[in-house]
Design a protein around this motif. Structure first.
Motif, mmCIF file in Angstrom:
data_model
loop_
_atom_site.group_PDB
_atom_site.id
_atom_site.type_symbol
_atom_site.label_atom_id
_atom_site.label_comp_id
_atom_site.label_asym_id
_atom_site.label_seq_id
_atom_site.Cartn_x
_atom_site.Cartn_y
_atom_site.Cartn_z
ATOM 1 N N ILE A 1 15.053 -5.943 7.350
ATOM 2 C CA ILE A 1 14.094 -6.071 6.244
ATOM 3 C C ILE A 1 12.674 -6.150 6.788
ATOM 4 C CG2 ILE A 1 13.280 -7.683 4.473
ATOM 5 C CD1 ILE A 1 16.260 -8.278 3.932
ATOM 6 N N THR A 2 12.502 -6.906 7.876
ATOM 7 C CA THR A 2 11.176 -7.028 8.485
ATOM 8 C C THR A 2 10.651 -5.656 8.901
ATOM 9 O OG1 THR A 2 11.982 -9.101 9.407
ATOM 10 C CG2 THR A 2 9.855 -8.325 10.194
ATOM 11 N N ILE A 3 11.505 -4.884 9.555
ATOM 12 C CA ILE A 3 11.063 -3.577 10.057
ATOM 13 C C ILE A 3 10.718 -2.634 8.897
ATOM 14 C CG2 ILE A 3 11.800 -1.542 11.361
ATOM 15 C CD1 ILE A 3 13.542 -3.514 13.040
ATOM 16 N N ILE A 4 11.558 -2.657 7.867
ATOM 17 C CA ILE A 4 11.308 -1.781 6.716
ATOM 18 C C ILE A 4 9.981 -2.135 6.057
ATOM 19 C CG2 ILE A 4 12.091 -1.191 4.382
ATOM 20 C CD1 ILE A 4 14.980 -1.688 5.450
ATOM 21 N N LEU A 5 9.773 -3.436 5.816
ATOM 22 C CA LEU A 5 8.546 -3.847 5.127
ATOM 23 C C LEU A 5 7.315 -3.559 5.980
ATOM 24 C CD1 LEU A 5 9.628 -7.158 3.394
ATOM 25 C CD2 LEU A 5 9.056 -4.988 2.326
ATOM 26 N N GLU A 6 7.457 -3.725 7.297
ATOM 27 C CA GLU A 6 6.312 -3.453 8.166
ATOM 28 C C GLU A 6 5.932 -1.975 8.069
ATOM 29 O OE1 GLU A 6 6.716 -4.807 12.184
ATOM 30 O OE2 GLU A 6 4.761 -4.012 12.780
ATOM 31 N N THR A 7 6.949 -1.110 8.057
ATOM 32 C CA THR A 7 6.685 0.318 7.933
ATOM 33 C C THR A 7 5.995 0.634 6.613
ATOM 34 O OG1 THR A 7 8.730 0.603 9.159
ATOM 35 C CG2 THR A 7 7.754 2.580 8.192
ATOM 36 N N VAL A 8 6.451 -0.018 5.555
ATOM 37 C CA VAL A 8 5.839 0.212 4.241
ATOM 38 C C VAL A 8 4.355 -0.170 4.283
ATOM 39 C CG1 VAL A 8 5.794 -0.579 1.841
ATOM 40 C CG2 VAL A 8 7.978 -0.055 2.944
ATOM 41 N N VAL A 9 4.069 -1.340 4.832
ATOM 42 C CA VAL A 9 2.682 -1.822 4.844
ATOM 43 C C VAL A 9 1.806 -0.939 5.750
ATOM 44 C CG1 VAL A 9 1.199 -3.743 5.544
ATOM 45 C CG2 VAL A 9 3.267 -4.190 4.222
ATOM 46 N N MET A 10 2.396 -0.455 6.847
ATOM 47 C CA MET A 10 1.650 0.443 7.744
ATOM 48 C C MET A 10 1.136 1.673 7.007
ATOM 49 S SD MET A 10 2.506 0.410 11.501
ATOM 50 C CE MET A 10 3.038 -0.931 12.492
ATOM 51 N N ASN A 11 1.862 2.054 5.972
ATOM 52 C CA ASN A 11 1.483 3.252 5.229
ATOM 53 C C ASN A 11 0.802 2.946 3.900
ATOM 54 O OD1 ASN A 11 2.615 5.532 6.902
ATOM 55 N ND2 ASN A 11 4.349 4.126 6.763
ATOM 56 N N TRP A 12 0.468 1.690 3.720
ATOM 57 C CA TRP A 12 -0.190 1.288 2.478
ATOM 58 C C TRP A 12 -1.693 1.183 2.767
ATOM 59 C CZ3 TRP A 12 0.479 -4.129 -0.252
ATOM 60 C CH2 TRP A 12 -0.139 -4.084 -1.506
ATOM 61 N N HIS A 13 -2.413 2.231 2.397
ATOM 62 C CA HIS A 13 -3.802 2.318 2.853
ATOM 63 C C HIS A 13 -4.741 1.354 2.152
ATOM 64 C CE1 HIS A 13 -2.706 5.470 5.512
ATOM 65 N NE2 HIS A 13 -2.084 6.098 4.517
ATOM 66 N N TYR A 14 -4.373 0.949 0.949
ATOM 67 C CA TYR A 14 -5.241 0.040 0.206
ATOM 68 C C TYR A 14 -5.524 -1.245 0.983
ATOM 69 C CZ TYR A 14 -7.044 -2.710 -3.689
ATOM 70 O OH TYR A 14 -7.826 -3.482 -4.494
ATOM 71 N N VAL A 15 -4.509 -1.710 1.711
ATOM 72 C CA VAL A 15 -4.717 -2.939 2.507
ATOM 73 C C VAL A 15 -4.946 -2.611 3.987
ATOM 74 C CG1 VAL A 15 -3.500 -4.512 0.967
ATOM 75 C CG2 VAL A 15 -2.225 -3.259 2.696
ATOM 76 N N GLY A 16 -5.375 -1.399 4.252
ATOM 77 C CA GLY A 16 -5.783 -1.066 5.610
ATOM 78 C C GLY A 16 -4.767 -0.323 6.442
ATOM 79 N N GLY A 17 -3.525 -0.213 5.947
ATOM 80 C CA GLY A 17 -2.507 0.508 6.699
ATOM 81 C C GLY A 17 -2.347 -0.030 8.100
ATOM 82 N N ALA A 18 -2.071 0.878 9.034
ATOM 83 C CA ALA A 18 -1.774 0.457 10.408
ATOM 84 C C ALA A 18 -3.013 -0.051 11.140
ATOM 85 C CB ALA A 18 -1.140 1.611 11.174
ATOM 86 N N LYS A 19 -4.194 0.406 10.728
ATOM 87 C CA LYS A 19 -5.366 0.002 11.504
ATOM 88 C C LYS A 19 -5.954 -1.328 11.036
ATOM 89 C CE LYS A 19 -8.855 2.798 9.145
ATOM 90 N NZ LYS A 19 -8.076 3.000 7.928
#
Lengths: 313, 244
Positions: free
Chosen positions: A116-134
């Motif tokens: 679950i941690t890995i899945i959610l991290e991947t989701v957030v990495m691609n969520w640009h509104y909150v900055g994504g991976a950077k």
């Protein structure tokens, strides 16, 4: 009564600290230790009392943190409401994880929480509104609350309050019927069910409360750092620490995770400053091994054996 | 309160293994019914079906309380316990790392049982004085016989009307088995219980049973309306006692 008094003294101290502690680092380090008290206490509700080892503390923490960030960015939500929102979102995730316990027990449950941690991290990495991976820099509110002149000092007080509430919650659970039911689940889930213990309801409650507290601990994270990015919010360090601290302190009693968090959290701060931040993880590992081998019931077990002179059966 | 347990043609199994194939039986108010059968014939599965731990694939299990039928196959285990059914599980299945008293309290977890905790706890301690002496001790550190007492006492904490006892003889010496069975009889009379007991120890079981069923390979092959019928039945001798 004693507990209430202790809690009030602690919150009073945190509120008054700016008057006599001016060292900025004290608040930075204190915040981290308090944050670990919340995480360890929350982990223990599901992992210690009910015996479901959650390896996904990072996910709950980050869900709390990112919920707060998203709402702060969108509508400048005040800190109190950010924390409530973070707790609600992580509590919901806890509920879903609780449903997993229907089919997954033991190590399989733990593996699922890592997934679950890995899945959610991947989701957030691609969520640009909150900055994504950077990542995303956060501008703290310019107006200071109450009498505070420094936002970190305010965050320190807020985290103290969260920690006190978390410990109060764990204590309430431990001494009552819920705790007894959770201990029965840990000892023999099948027998608990046969005795009429509502195992699913209790597990869902424990997972939701545990998750919500972790989310509450995560919500002020971005404000504390003025920055957020996925790999630090989802860090495996949270999972390892939240698990190591109760084990080192003792999982049988609410005070165990508190002791473990204070000990391990403080040692880590000292090591970070004096040696290097990389040594942190090593310290956790070494202490965990030492305690698991030498004192399987943690500091509480040692206390029982040497101070109360009761043999551990 | 009149109680009747009626099991109607239940089938149940684990994956491809079929453990029960169309089992029907009845337990009437105030009876002690023995479910006889050697290992692996479906006795425990039947008990688990009644408790809602195993879901039958077809058939009905009706618990009639004052004529009102409740289909146990549709209820959760907590609800079934709530109706007044309690199980003394096979191999005792206590909470080994909890104290004796905590084990007992867990037997009274359901809300309806909590107001009677003080009374029931006293009753248990009165019946099993060894549990009172050891109430702060961890359950796992007691002897097998004491653990069996605790398992029975825990089941009684919910003030049950129907007591299911699954293989009370497992892991106990012959003398303790005999004591346990006598204890069940006494408790039954004292509390006005209805008892369904699965047991492979034929001679012990029929000491207290009013009548019984013989289960072989998941099917009821014989119903003995009296103990004598069981004792003199060829199938019982053949399948079970090995003396035909």
């Amino acid at each position: 009564m004693k507990f209430l008094l202790g809690a009030l003294v602690l919150v009073g101290f945190a509120a008054a600290a700016p008057l006599f502690v001016h060292l900025e680092y004290f608040y930075f380090a204190g915040f981290v230790v308090l944050q670990f008290i919340v995480l360890a206490t929350a982990w223990n509700i599901l992992g210690g009392f009910a015996g479901y080892v959650n390896f996904g503390t990072g996910a709950f923490f980050a869900v709390g943190a990112y919920s707060a960030v998203a709402l702060y960015k969108a509508v400048q939500l005040p800190l109190g409401l950010q924390i409530l929102a973070g707790a609600a979102a992580a509590g919901l995730l806890g509920f879903l994880v609780g449903l997993l316990t229907l089919r997954l027990r033991g190590i399989f449950f733990s593996i699922a929480t890592i997934a679950i941690t890995i899945i959610l991290e991947t989701v957030v990495m691609n969520w640009h509104y909150v900055g994504g991976a950077k990542g995303l820099p956060i501008l703290r509110p310019t107006e200071m609350p109450l009498y505070f002149t420094n936002y970190t000092q305010w965050l320190f007080l807020v985290m103290t309050i969260i920690a006190v509430l978390a410990v109060a919650m764990a204590r309430y659970i431990q001494v009552g019927w819920i705790g007894r039911g959770l201990r029965a689940i840990r000892d023999n889930e099948g027998a608990a069910e046969c005795s009429g213990v509502p195992t699913l309801k209790l597990k869902l409650a424990a997972a939701s409360i545990s998750g919500a507290l972790m989310g509450a601990a995560g919500a002020p994270f971005a404000q504390y750092l003025s920055f957020i990015e996925p790999s630090s919010a989802f860090s495996l360090n949270y999972a390892v620490n939240a698990l190591a601290m109760p084990i080192i302190g003792g999982t049988a009693h609410w005070i165990g995770p508190v002791l473990g968090a204070i000990l391990l959290g403080t040692v880590q701060q000292v090591v970070t400053v004096t040696i290097s931040s990389e040594m942190n993880v090593l310290v956790v590992g070494v202490m965990l091994v030492v305690f698991v081998v030498g004192a399987p019931e943690g500091i509480l077990g040692l206390w029982k054996r040497y101070v109360l002179k009761k043999g551990t059966p | 309160m009149a109680l009747e347990l009626e099991i109607l043609g239940i089938h149940a199994g684990y994956g491809a293994v079929r453990a029960l194939q169309g089992v029907s039986m009845q337990v009437r108010d105030g009876e002690t019914v023995a479910l006889l059968g050697t290992n692996g014939n479906g006795k425990s599965t039947l008990m688990k079906c009644v408790m809602g731990n195993v879901r039958p694939t077809s058939g009905q299990i009706l618990l009639k309380l004052d004529g009102v039928p409740h289909d146990l196959t549709r209820l959760s285990t907590e609800e079934i316990v709530g109706l007044g059914v309690a199980l003394v599980p096979e191999g005792r299945r206590l909470f080994p790392r909890l104290t004796v008293e905590e084990n007992l309290l867990l037997g009274a977890f359901r809300r309806e049982a909590r107001p009677h905790i003080a009374k029931n706890l006293e009753l248990c301690y009165e019946t099993f004085s060894v549990l009172k002496e050891r109430r702060r001790q961890l359950a796992g550190s007691m002897s097998g016989g004491q653990q069996q007492m605790l398992a029975i006492a825990r089941a009684l904490m919910s003030s049950p009307k129907l007591l299911l006892v699954d293989e009370p003889s497992v892991g106990l010496s012959p003398l303790l088995v005999s004591n346990t069975v006598t204890m069940i009889k006494q408790l039954k009379e004292k509390h006005g219980l209805t008892v369904l007991m699965a047991e492979q120890n034929f001679h012990q079981a029929i000491r207290i049973a009013d009548r019984g069923y013989l289960i072989v390979h998941g099917e009821i092959v014989f119903e003995g309306r009296t103990v004598e019928e069981l004792e003199h039945n060829d199938m019982v001798k053949n399948y079970y006692l090995g003396t035909a």
